[in-house]
Write a protein that holds these residues in place. Sequence first.
Motif, PDB file in Angstrom:
ATOM      1  N   UNK A 253       0.834  -1.191   0.000  1.00 45.52           N
ATOM      2  CA  UNK A 253       0.000   0.000   0.000  1.00 45.52           C
ATOM      3  C   UNK A 253       0.866   1.236   0.000  1.00 45.52           C
ATOM      4  N   UNK A 254       0.262   2.378  -0.256  1.00 45.80           N
ATOM      5  CA  UNK A 254       1.016   3.620  -0.403  1.00 45.80           C
ATOM      6  C   UNK A 254       0.076   4.785  -0.149  1.00 45.80           C
ATOM      7  N   UNK A 255       0.632   5.946   0.171  1.00 45.65           N
ATOM      8  CA  UNK A 255      -0.182   7.145   0.361  1.00 45.65           C
ATOM      9  C   UNK A 255      -0.898   7.517  -0.939  1.00 45.65           C
ATOM     10  N   UNK A 256      -1.974   8.275  -0.815  1.00 43.98           N
ATOM     11  CA  UNK A 256      -2.684   8.750  -1.996  1.00 43.98           C
ATOM     12  C   UNK A 256      -1.781   9.622  -2.856  1.00 43.98           C
ATOM     13  N   UNK A 257      -2.003   9.552  -4.156  1.00 43.02           N
ATOM     14  CA  UNK A 257      -1.398  10.516  -5.059  1.00 43.02           C
ATOM     15  C   UNK A 257      -2.110  11.843  -4.956  1.00 43.02           C
ATOM     16  N   UNK A 258      -1.437  12.901  -5.380  1.00 48.79           N
ATOM     17  CA  UNK A 258      -2.013  14.247  -5.210  1.00 48.79           C
ATOM     18  C   UNK A 258      -3.288  14.433  -6.030  1.00 48.79           C
ATOM     19  N   UNK A 259      -3.497  13.613  -7.057  1.00 47.81           N
ATOM     20  CA  UNK A 259      -4.688  13.737  -7.902  1.00 47.81           C
ATOM     21  C   UNK A 259      -5.684  12.590  -7.684  1.00 47.81           C
TER      22      UNK A 259
END
Length: 288
Positions: A253-259
Amino acid sequence: MIFIENEHIIASFSAKGAELQSIKGTDSETEYMWSGDANYWAKFSPILFPIVGAIKDESYLFEGKEYHLPRHGFARDMEFEYHHVNEQEIVFTLKNSEATLKVYPFEFMLSVRYRIHGASLCCIYEVSNPSANELLFSIGAHPAFAAPLNKQGIYTDYYLQFNKDEAITFHHIVDNLISDKTTTIKLQDGKLPLIHELFYDDALVIKNLKSDSISLLNTKNYNGLDFHFKDFPYFGIWAAKDADFVCLEPWCGIADGINHNQQLRDKEGIISLEAKGEWQRTWQVTCF
């Protein structure tokens, strides 16, 4: 403090967050974990669940409803139940509750199994879905290892040795979210020298790491460690500003992208676990 031990190492934990807080050599008394100094960062090895990193505006959408979660989720701040399997193995468990269902509408059971053998500690994440519906989640590790180890030398004596990469490309973080901007660092003989400035702009977030083993070594032949992981598609490397540690963070998993559109089902790296399904991942640290 809760602990397990053998003739080589002793590992200590807190039931809050099922957090590994210490790995110490029984003979040398070398401490391999960060001290948890609150002047820099008060945690040791938080478990990131049911999300990794931040979500956009700390909110997400699922089946038309908005929910709110803090960065890295809630598991790291919750009390786990635990039992000793034997003197060298312990299992921590966390289940959904009324409190979790308000912010995360899924039934789950998360087990974190720690086992020592020789001079190695193995951490196994086990996620079970007890419901008749799918379970959407992410999970990640965040262990912080001391550098210098046992006050041997200084930070810049240490480096990370990658077993398969000749370069690493990392994504930059903007307001806790993943941007499209990347930087590539070439590694000489697989080595990444540690300097505090490396982390002044937050973590190095890597999506295409080839290595499945990273060693924390030094130029002075002091103590060190080998960190092994498998089937984690993302990896973070981080330290608090000017702090004497380095976090080696395998993530599913990973943090959300800015968009990002904030739809949980569309979140990059999200895992879908079928009804009554089970899921497992493992990392291991070997001390010397």
